[in-house]
Structures are given as structure tokens and as C-alpha cells.
Design a protein around this motif. Structure first.
Motif, PDB file in Angstrom:
ATOM      1  N   SER B  76       0.830  -1.204   0.000  1.00 20.06           N
ATOM      2  CA  SER B  76       0.000   0.000   0.000  1.00 20.06           C
ATOM      3  C   SER B  76       0.867   1.258   0.000  1.00 20.06           C
ATOM      4  O   SER B  76       0.413   2.319  -0.404  1.00 20.06           O
ATOM      5  N   PHE B  77       2.091   1.135   0.499  1.00 25.79           N
ATOM      6  CA  PHE B  77       2.951   2.301   0.686  1.00 25.79           C
ATOM      7  C   PHE B  77       4.169   2.161  -0.222  1.00 25.79           C
ATOM      8  O   PHE B  77       4.920   1.193  -0.091  1.00 25.79           O
ATOM      9  N   THR B  79       6.816   3.754  -0.085  1.00 26.92           N
ATOM     10  CA  THR B  79       8.030   3.792   0.734  1.00 26.92           C
ATOM     11  C   THR B  79       8.420   2.388   1.181  1.00 26.92           C
ATOM     12  O   THR B  79       9.602   2.037   1.203  1.00 26.92           O
ATOM     13  N   ALA B 137       9.895   6.954   9.074  1.00 21.30           N
ATOM     14  CA  ALA B 137       9.022   8.133   9.071  1.00 21.30           C
ATOM     15  C   ALA B 137       7.568   7.722   8.873  1.00 21.30           C
ATOM     16  O   ALA B 137       6.667   8.250   9.535  1.00 21.30           O
ATOM     17  N   ILE B 138       7.332   6.752   7.976  1.00 20.42           N
ATOM     18  CA  ILE B 138       5.959   6.302   7.723  1.00 20.42           C
ATOM     19  C   ILE B 138       5.440   5.503   8.920  1.00 20.42           C
ATOM     20  O   ILE B 138       4.268   5.622   9.307  1.00 20.42           O
ATOM     21  N   TYR B 140       6.291   5.886  12.006  1.00 22.42           N
ATOM     22  CA  TYR B 140       5.949   6.866  13.049  1.00 22.42           C
ATOM     23  C   TYR B 140       4.573   7.460  12.791  1.00 22.42           C
ATOM     24  O   TYR B 140       3.762   7.610  13.709  1.00 22.42           O
ATOM     25  N   LEU B 141       4.323   7.795  11.516  1.00 18.98           N
ATOM     26  CA  LEU B 141       3.033   8.370  11.143  1.00 18.98           C
ATOM     27  C   LEU B 141       1.911   7.367  11.363  1.00 18.98           C
ATOM     28  O   LEU B 141       0.813   7.733  11.807  1.00 18.98           O
ATOM     29  N   ALA B 142       2.169   6.099  11.067  1.00 14.35           N
ATOM     30  CA  ALA B 142       1.153   5.069  11.260  1.00 14.35           C
ATOM     31  C   ALA B 142       0.833   4.901  12.742  1.00 14.35           C
ATOM     32  O   ALA B 142      -0.306   4.641  13.121  1.00 14.35           O
ATOM     33  N   ASN B 146      -0.963  12.471  12.257  1.00 13.62           N
ATOM     34  CA  ASN B 146      -0.567  13.868  12.261  1.00 13.62           C
ATOM     35  C   ASN B 146      -1.817  14.728  12.296  1.00 13.62           C
ATOM     36  O   ASN B 146      -2.658  14.655  11.403  1.00 13.62           O
ATOM     37  N   ASP B 148      -2.219  18.097  12.122  1.00 12.08           N
ATOM     38  CA  ASP B 148      -2.363  19.264  11.267  1.00 12.08           C
ATOM     39  C   ASP B 148      -2.760  18.914   9.845  1.00 12.08           C
ATOM     40  O   ASP B 148      -3.447  19.676   9.175  1.00 12.08           O
ATOM     41  N   SER B 149      -2.319  17.770   9.361  1.00  8.38           N
ATOM     42  CA  SER B 149      -2.698  17.382   8.005  1.00  8.38           C
ATOM     43  C   SER B 149      -3.847  16.374   8.022  1.00  8.38           C
ATOM     44  O   SER B 149      -4.217  15.845   6.991  1.00  8.38           O
ATOM     45  N   ASN B 150      -4.377  16.107   9.220  1.00  7.15           N
ATOM     46  CA  ASN B 150      -5.542  15.238   9.360  1.00  7.15           C
ATOM     47  C   ASN B 150      -5.267  13.809   8.909  1.00  7.15           C
ATOM     48  O   ASN B 150      -6.109  13.167   8.298  1.00  7.15           O
ATOM     49  N   TRP B 151      -4.031  13.338   9.160  1.00  6.15           N
ATOM     50  CA  TRP B 151      -3.699  11.947   8.874  1.00  6.15           C
ATOM     51  C   TRP B 151      -3.876  11.159  10.171  1.00  6.15           C
ATOM     52  O   TRP B 151      -3.186  11.418  11.158  1.00  6.15           O
ATOM     53  N   ILE B 154      -3.104   4.589  12.069  1.00  6.30           N
ATOM     54  CA  ILE B 154      -3.793   3.373  11.647  1.00  6.30           C
ATOM     55  C   ILE B 154      -3.405   2.188  12.515  1.00  6.30           C
ATOM     56  O   ILE B 154      -3.926   1.092  12.347  1.00  6.30           O
TER      57      ILE B 154
END
Lengths: 196, 196
Positions: B76-77, B79, B137-138, B140-142, B146, B148-151, B154
């Protein structure tokens, strides 16, 4: 081969060839050292430019809704905060490494300063590569979004912000490239040399 | 210092010390070469383990809504796709570099193989660092999302998937660490040596 000390003036041994009494002949290693110095200046510019470009990225859209005020800044993303800190560190290290680079120009056959530069360059290469790649992953996500996790691209709204962070990532990858070239050049100039 | 050729058997000069006629004494450079071999095996395990762990990450939730079927997979990613390819490349390179590592054990004072390993290790260090950091980085986001960007994070839903990709990132950073140690060791063992 056994070595016998002959005189102070015959220290000018380059490339494994022995020329007792000849004038100092630094040869290609001096050229490598000068090239190292020039590329190091380029890497300083690239890394500090990357840090500055990222640190000044900030965009507020001129409208807001009931729920959001639309603002994008580098400190919304911890990856970008890491990027600014890491690239500033790399730039600072490169500035501090300039004297060692000058020492290798003055004494092109000294292994010590070159070895020192290789080891620290490798460490800071890792730092700049990791920050640049992590930022690149987020920039890619900001441009393209991700369907499966329902992360929407934000670059449609924050065009200027995205351009600035993309520029910062490109500058950091230039710094990475220059550091790789610096390490390879120093490694090539290191052997065939017994004089510290 | 001027050098005079004495005999064939006195080539065993280690560390700048000269021992004419003594038996071959590879000294600490042989130890460095053996250590290089062992750490290289560890780096192979870490990089291939990272690639395999990432490539097998796949989780489908046992329920779905009208709009989504909840499935998370590494492809899916983009990266993570880059991560799998890059770590497989790094693992493949490390396997192919084993013969050169063995050559440095057999001839600890040869600068050629060591220089070759330093240069290619640096290139693949950059590759593995960039893929590991981008994936981190991904990840961490998962985990955190985030605001501010409404992510949205998961990992609440895809716990197993997140654990597996986190493990892959940790394995890749182990490989990065081992590669840095390999480069520094080879660089330290490179100078004081005129024998290719």
C-alpha cells in the motif's frame, strides 16, 4: 623491505616510490585534499541551505472553517523538526571539519587527519541520509497522499509549503552525495603511506 | 626515511614496525579482517531479515463497511516497496562482498580489497539508511498520525501490521549500524601499508 633512516630532507615519499633527497613532491594526494576542501564548502552550503529552507517553511491559508484554521509549518511534523536539527548538526560538523581538511592540504601524506575525516564523515553521512530520506517520505506523502490509510495529499492546498520542503529535501540529498564523494576520495588517498 | 630491499622473507611489516627476517606476523589487521567477516554475516542477517519481515507484512481486518475493506499491506505504501527492494539489494551486495572479506583475512595488509569494500560499503550504507529512515518516518506516522494534516493513526486498527513493519525498520537500522562499524574498521586498518 627493511628501512633505514637517512635524513630529514628525504621524507617526501609519495605513492610508495622512494626519492631520497628530492624536493617535496606532494603529487595527486594534494589535489585530492584541495578537491576535498572545495567539495566540503559545497556540502556546507547544501546542508545549511536545507536546514534554513525547511526551518522557514510556513504557510497559512487566507480562509478558515468552523473547525480548522489551515496552517502548515515544518513543526507540524516531527520528521521535519528532526530534519532541521540533523541538517544543522551536519552543517556545523562540516564547518568544524574545515581545519582538518586544510591540514590534509598542507600535509597530503598524513594518514591521521584523513582517517579522522573518514570516520566522522561516515557518521554524519548516516545522519544526513536518514533525515533527508525521512523528510522525503513525508514530502512524497504530502504530494500524493495514501489511499489505503486514507491520508489525503495536502499539497493541493499548501503549494508554497510543499515547494519549500521539497527544495530542502533536494538540498539535503545534494549534501549526502557530496559526503559520499568526500568519503570515497579520502579512502582512495589513504593507503600507500606510513607517515602519520 | 629511505628504504633498501633486503630480502623476500622480510615483507612482514605491520604497524610501521620493521622486523627483517622474522616470520609472517599479520597482527591486529588480521583480527580486524576476521571481525569484519563476522559483522558482515550479522549485517546480511539483519538486512535480509528486514526485507523479509517487511515483505510478509499483511493484515486484513475481519470486518468491512460499505465504503472500505480494511486491509493493510506493505505494498500500500511506495516507501515500504522501496524498503523491501533496497534491503534486498543491500543483503545481496553483502553476500557478494563475503569473498572480498575473506581475501582481507588471507592478506590482511592488502589495501586493494579493503578499499573496494570501503567504497561499496559507503554506497550501500546510504541505500540502507535512506530506506530505513523513510520507512521509519511512515511507521511513526502510522503509530501517531498527524493532527495538522488530518492523517489518522492506523496502528489502533492494524496492530499486527504495525508491529511487523516496526520490526523491519529496527532490523534495517541494525544493518546500518553494522555497516558504519564495518566502514570505520576498514578505514582504521587501511593506512600504514604499502602492499596492494
Amino acid at each position: 623491505m627493511s628501512t633505514i633512516d637517512v635524513s630529514e630532507s628525504s621524507k617526501n615519499i609519495g605513492n610508495g616510490r622512494k626519492v631520497p633527497g628530492a624536493p617535496l613532491r606532494p603529487g595527486w594526494k594534494k589535489g585530492v585534499a584541495i578537491m576535498d576542501f572545495i567539495l566540503r564548502l559545497g556540502a556546507i552550503a547544501a546542508s545549511l541551505g536545507a536546514a534554513a529552507s525547511m526551518a522557514t517553511s510556513d504557510q497559512t491559508l487566507p480562509f478558515f472553517t468552523q473547525f480548522f484554521q489551515f496552517e502548515a509549518s515544518y513543526d507540524s511534523f516531527s520528521t521535519f523538526q528532526f530534519f532541521v536539527i540533523a541538517m544543522a548538526f551536519v552543517g556545523g560538523y562540516l564547518v568544524l571539519s574545515i581545519p582538518f581538511s586544510i591540514v590534509t592540504i598542507i600535509r597530503p601524506h598524513a594518514a591521521g587527519p584523513r582517517l579522522f575525516l573518514i570516520i566522522l564523515d561516515t557518521v554524519f553521512l548516516t545522519l544526513s541520509t536518514s533525515s533527508g530520506a525521512a523528510a522525503a517520505a513525508i514530502v512524497y506523502l504530502a504530494h500524493n497522499g495514501n489511499q489505503d490509510s486514507n491520508w489525503l495529499a495536502i499539497c493541493n492546498q499548501f503549494g508554497d509549503f510543499c515547494q519549500q520542503i521539497s527544495g530542502a529535501v533536494v538540498a539535503s540529498l545534494v549534501a549526502v552525495l557530496l559526503l559520499v564523494v568526500l568519503i570515497v576520495m579520502s579512502a582512495v588517498a589513504l593507503p600507500h603511506n606510513s607517515y602519520l
